[in-house]
Design a protein around this motif. Structure first.
Motif, PDB file in Angstrom:
ATOM      1  N   LEU A 175     -69.540   2.396 -27.859  1.00 17.74           N
ATOM      2  CA  LEU A 175     -70.397   3.128 -28.768  1.00 17.74           C
ATOM      3  C   LEU A 175     -70.332   4.276 -28.125  1.00 17.74           C
ATOM      4  O   LEU A 175     -70.783   5.501 -28.362  1.00 17.74           O
ATOM      5  N   LEU A 176     -70.621   4.154 -26.463  1.00 16.99           N
ATOM      6  CA  LEU A 176     -71.354   5.496 -26.034  1.00 16.99           C
ATOM      7  C   LEU A 176     -69.896   6.461 -25.697  1.00 16.99           C
ATOM      8  O   LEU A 176     -69.693   6.915 -25.181  1.00 16.99           O
ATOM      9  N   SER A 177     -68.806   6.077 -25.399  1.00 14.40           N
ATOM     10  CA  SER A 177     -67.701   5.658 -24.416  1.00 14.40           C
ATOM     11  C   SER A 177     -67.032   7.116 -25.809  1.00 14.40           C
ATOM     12  O   SER A 177     -66.554   7.049 -26.903  1.00 14.40           O
ATOM     13  N   PRO A 178     -67.098   8.700 -25.194  1.00 17.96           N
ATOM     14  CA  PRO A 178     -66.587   9.310 -26.075  1.00 17.96           C
ATOM     15  C   PRO A 178     -65.255   9.784 -27.172  1.00 17.96           C
ATOM     16  O   PRO A 178     -64.774   9.596 -27.747  1.00 17.96           O
ATOM     17  N   SER A 179     -63.897   9.179 -26.320  1.00 14.33           N
ATOM     18  CA  SER A 179     -62.444   8.919 -27.146  1.00 14.33           C
ATOM     19  C   SER A 179     -63.070   7.978 -27.680  1.00 14.33           C
ATOM     20  O   SER A 179     -62.131   7.841 -29.003  1.00 14.33           O
ATOM     21  N   ILE A 180     -63.973   6.346 -27.213  1.00 11.67           N
ATOM     22  CA  ILE A 180     -63.577   5.605 -28.431  1.00 11.67           C
ATOM     23  C   ILE A 180     -63.879   5.907 -29.431  1.00 11.67           C
ATOM     24  O   ILE A 180     -63.665   5.912 -30.617  1.00 11.67           O
ATOM     25  N   MET A 181     -65.179   6.990 -29.115  1.00 12.51           N
ATOM     26  CA  MET A 181     -65.829   7.891 -30.689  1.00 12.51           C
ATOM     27  C   MET A 181     -65.101   8.359 -31.608  1.00 12.51           C
ATOM     28  O   MET A 181     -64.848   7.618 -32.839  1.00 12.51           O
ATOM     29  N   LEU A 182     -64.201   8.930 -30.696  1.00 19.05           N
ATOM     30  CA  LEU A 182     -63.418   9.568 -31.121  1.00 19.05           C
ATOM     31  C   LEU A 182     -62.202   9.176 -32.063  1.00 19.05           C
ATOM     32  O   LEU A 182     -61.507   9.560 -33.339  1.00 19.05           O
ATOM     33  N   LYS A 183     -61.886   7.780 -31.477  1.00 24.08           N
ATOM     34  CA  LYS A 183     -60.917   7.622 -32.027  1.00 24.08           C
ATOM     35  C   LYS A 183     -61.163   6.258 -33.491  1.00 24.08           C
ATOM     36  O   LYS A 183     -60.792   6.087 -34.539  1.00 24.08           O
ATOM     37  N   ASN A 184     -62.690   5.838 -33.265  1.00 15.97           N
ATOM     38  CA  ASN A 184     -63.494   5.272 -34.355  1.00 15.97           C
ATOM     39  C   ASN A 184     -63.896   6.031 -35.765  1.00 15.97           C
ATOM     40  O   ASN A 184     -63.127   5.971 -36.201  1.00 15.97           O
ATOM     41  N   ALA A 185     -63.421   7.382 -35.459  1.00 19.06           N
ATOM     42  CA  ALA A 185     -63.376   8.690 -36.187  1.00 19.06           C
ATOM     43  C   ALA A 185     -62.602   9.042 -36.953  1.00 19.06           C
ATOM     44  O   ALA A 185     -62.742   8.276 -38.085  1.00 19.06           O
ATOM     45  N   LYS A 186     -61.927   9.017 -35.723  1.00 14.51           N
ATOM     46  CA  LYS A 186     -60.332   9.114 -36.828  1.00 14.51           C
ATOM     47  C   LYS A 186     -59.711   8.259 -37.949  1.00 14.51           C
ATOM     48  O   LYS A 186     -59.491   8.076 -39.115  1.00 14.51           O
ATOM     49  N   ASP A 187     -60.164   6.868 -36.853  1.00 17.73           N
ATOM     50  CA  ASP A 187     -59.563   5.489 -37.457  1.00 17.73           C
ATOM     51  C   ASP A 187     -60.357   5.293 -39.479  1.00 17.73           C
ATOM     52  O   ASP A 187     -59.926   4.411 -39.934  1.00 17.73           O
ATOM     53  N   ILE A 188     -61.133   5.666 -38.994  1.00 14.44           N
ATOM     54  CA  ILE A 188     -62.488   5.670 -40.275  1.00 14.44           C
ATOM     55  C   ILE A 188     -61.835   6.141 -41.448  1.00 14.44           C
ATOM     56  O   ILE A 188     -61.670   5.740 -41.947  1.00 14.44           O
TER      57      ILE A 188
END
Lengths: 616, 110
Positions: free
Chosen positions: A50-63
């Motif tokens: 949840l703290l990693s920016p790249s995963i955050m971005l991927k989360n937002a995109k996928d959602i």
């Protein structure tokens, strides 16, 4: 615009609030349950992600892509995609704009759960409508119209699913039917309620004309309260039925995407990550049409969707039957719009039963290995050829590969010339995970110490497990299709067009398993005329011989093989080409046309030195 | 006792009255294919583990039919479930499931 009802409350919000409170508590408890049952390292992994920016971005995109726009379903069928996207995005926008309206006009009511939902009831329009006001009213009506069009399509689909690209859908259970009835009625009721209130609270292109229409024959003001009550009850009942119905995927899917992006895999068939997957299954039934077991409309009950349904209901007996029957070809995972990895759930379920069975692999430690003999010497060949168990049952592949190695001048060592040990994937598929780890550890050590920098494999089953589980450092893993393709590209071997029409069967483990689609196509285009089968690429179906299934009988497998062959021979090819020894052996038994491995057809069409001297 | 230089061996006869047929019935219910075996030995000939150990599905089935399931279990301990025996079996026995079923039935409650 100002508040009409003093105190901002009316009794009709109670059904909605009851449902809302219930679902929020239910979700909160579910969240805690999932975290509690997850292994500790997965939990820390999730919170770190949840703290990693790249995963955050991927989360937002996928959602946004999966939960709101439903891009995956759009790619499958435009109407089906529109149906999902209109309801999801429309509803989401209604909620967002509702909150904006409250924040703009009645900021003192911010944070009250029911206020944005029943906004039009509580406010009154004063004076002339401002541009800002009409803009929001327009948006509200616009998105309501979008949702209503989606609901219309959904009702149409219930009666004619084929029109939306689905041959077979799931049978809904009682909670599904209740939730469905509510879902269908929520938005028409909202339209009615807002139309009746449009005289007081104002409206736009949809609600205003409706209001005018109704005022001609109905005394509007008397209908206001009952319709708002009905709207509230529909919402409340929907939320109450939600956890027991297929629509639970609406709140769960976003959470599943976050878990998946954190790299978490199912380690138990029912608890932790698996629970998130089970509740995210929307029971859409796309996997029913996809499943190769459903050829000739038989075995419908063995689809992944039913396995997940029985897991959810904790029906151990039926879950077991499906988990053991599945071919593990992965097509249901490939087509799943939510991305539920049902094969992993089945594997985990098998592990609960078979992992404890005793075994004794101490003999693996004593096996001498031809690769070892080269380990100390300087002239270690670069390439290690690992044929695998199944390839030893189809020696024609081995002979062809040896010939190709020789003609291309590649120095290699044949790892399992005298019959080696198994790669461990069949054990993994059967759920004997501890046993598999032992085999994998032993084989990894052998390959790592062989001193080779490249492993060429003929069996995609081995390739998949070597790629995923072996963790070999500095060693390149190639399927023989990739290897042959690189030989052709580098000019080390030359092939000619044999003049035959070919159709390529994509083995499950090579295509969906390892993502290798391009290389076999490239080779085949050079050795013959490549035709298209009924199912191509990611959509290809199992040959019926899969090691994944434990209980499928020979007769049942035969039907799958026949179905698969029918799909391949529709284009009247001279030959069926595959790239997996197991597919080759399975097809060869029933096929009306010759079946060959890609290595064989390349060997047949290779320019050799002798050939050239003769032709000169 | 006087040693005569010879002795009677214990009987190798199998007493079917003493063997537990209930487990075999369970096995048949789980995997009816066990009855199909004609002991041709194709499975043993192709066995991956059989190169290193006395693993043999054919012998294991015979041992179980004779009530000597402990020997059968020992024989199958080295099995890697690779599935070659399933592919070569002329009677189309689902050997992988049969092996799992034998382990499941006979390993529990020794």
């Amino acid at each position: 615009m100002r508040e009409r009802i003093l105190g901002g409350y009316d009794d009709f919000v109670l059904p909605f609030m009851t449902g809302m409170a219930f679902i929020l508590i239910y979700l909160f408890i579910g969240l805690i349950r999932i975290f509690r049952h997850m292994p500790a390292q997965d939990r820390t992994r999730f919170f770190k992600s949840l703290l990693s920016p790249s995963i955050m971005l991927k989360n937002a995109k996928d959602i946004v892509n999966d939960c709101l726009l439903h891009v995956k379903i759009f790619k499958r069928n435009i109407l089906l995609g529109y149906m999902h996207a209109s309801i999801a995005l429309g509803w989401f926008m209604l909620i967002v704009i509702g909150h904006i309206e409250v924040a703009l006009y009645v900021p003192q009511r911010n944070g009250i759960l029911y206020y944005p939902v029943f906004f039009r009831y509580f406010v009154k329009q004063e004076g002339a409508l401002t541009l800002k006001g009409s803009f929001f009213f327009f948006l509200m009506d616009f998105f309501l119209l979008i949702v209503l069009s989606g609901i219309g399509l959904a009702i149409y689909k219930r009666f004619r699913s084929r029109a939306l690209g689905m041959r077979r859908t799931t049978r809904p259970c009682l909670a599904d039917r209740i939730a469905l009835a509510c879902l269908w009625s929520i938005f028409p009721l909202r339209l009615l309620a807002e139309s009746f209130t449009a005289g007081i609270a104002g409206g736009s292109f949809l609600t205003k004309p409706m209001h005018w229409l109704f005022s001609n024959f109905l005394s509007n003001d008397l209908h206001i309260l009952p319709t708002w009550w009905a709207y509230s009850i529909a919402l409340g009942v929907f939320f109450l039925a939600l956890p027991f119905s297929r629509y639970m995927h609406i709140p769960t899917e976003a959470f599943l995407i976050m878990l998946r992006n954190a790299g978490i895999k199912a380690s138990h068939p029912r608890k932790g990550f698996a629970e998130a997957e089970i509740y995210s299954c929307s029971s859409c039934g796309l996997c029913i049409d996809a499943c190769p077991m459903n050829v000739n409309k038989r075995n419908l009950k063995y689809s992944s969707v039913y396995m997940i349904r029985f897991l959810r209901r904790r029906n151990e007996k039926k879950t077991k039957a499906i988990a053991d029957k599945c071919l593990m070809c992965g097509k249901c995972v490939a087509v799943c719009p939510v991305g539920v990895e049902s094969c992993n759930l089945k594997r985990a379920h098998r592990a609960t039963r078979y992992n404890t069975l005793q075994y004794n692999y101490s003999y693996l430690g004593n096996g001498s290995h031809p690769a070892h003999a080269h380990a100390d010497t300087q002239d270690t060949p670069d390439i290690l050829y690992f044929a695998g168990c199944m390839t030893h049952l189809t020696p024609s592949i081995i002979k062809s590969m040896e010939e190709i190695f020789k003609l291309s001048g590649s120095k290699y060592v044949f790892a399992d010339k005298d019959g080696g040990v198994c790669c461990g994937r069949p054990l993994l598929l059967a759920g004997k995970e501890d046993a598999a780890r032992e085999v994998i550890a032993r084989n990894s050590q052998l390959i790592q110490t062989s001193g080779c920098s490249k492993v060429v494999l003929s069996c995609p089953i081995c390739l998949k497990v070597l790629k995923e589980e072996y963790k070999l450092q500095g060693i390149e893993l190639l399927h023989h299709t990739q290897f042959i393709n690189s030989l052709i590209k580098e000019g080390k071997i030359k092939v000619k067009d044999g003049g035959e029409s070919l159709v390529y069967h994509n083995p499950c483990e090579l295509g969906r398993g390892c993502g290798i689609y391009k290389e076999p196509q490239e080779i085949l285009q050079q050795v013959g005329e490549l035709r298209k089968g009924e199912y191509e690429g990611k959509e290809s179906i199992c040959c019926g011989g899969s090691l994944g299934s434990l209980t499928l009988s020979y007769e049942e497998r035969g039907k799958i093989t026949q179905g698969s062959l029918n799909a391949l021979t529709g284009c009247n090819p001279h030959k069926i080409i595959t790239a997996c020894p197991l597919c080759l052996k399975t097809f060869a038994e029933k096929s009306p046309v010759p079946v060959m491995d890609i290595a064989q057809i390349v060997k047949e069409n290779i320019y050799t030195n002798t050939y050239e001297t003769y032709s000169l | 006792m006087v040693k005569f230089g010879f002795a009677l061996n214990p009987s190798s006869r199998i007493d079917l009255d003493k063997t537990d047929r209930e487990k075999f019935a369970q096995l048949v219910e789980l995997e009816p294919d066990v009855l199909k075996c004609m002991a041709c030995g194709s499975c043993t000939a192709s066995c991956t583990a059989g190169k290193f150990t006395p693993t043999s599905v054919r012998s294991a089935i015979l041992e179980i039919q004779n009530g000597r399931w402990q020997q059968a279990l020992d024989m199958l301990k080295g099995c890697l479930l690779c599935g070659k025996c399933t592919m070569v079996c002329p009677r189309a026995i689902n050997t992988r499931h049969l092996i799992l079923a034998i382990n499941e039935v006979y390993q529990s409650g020794k």
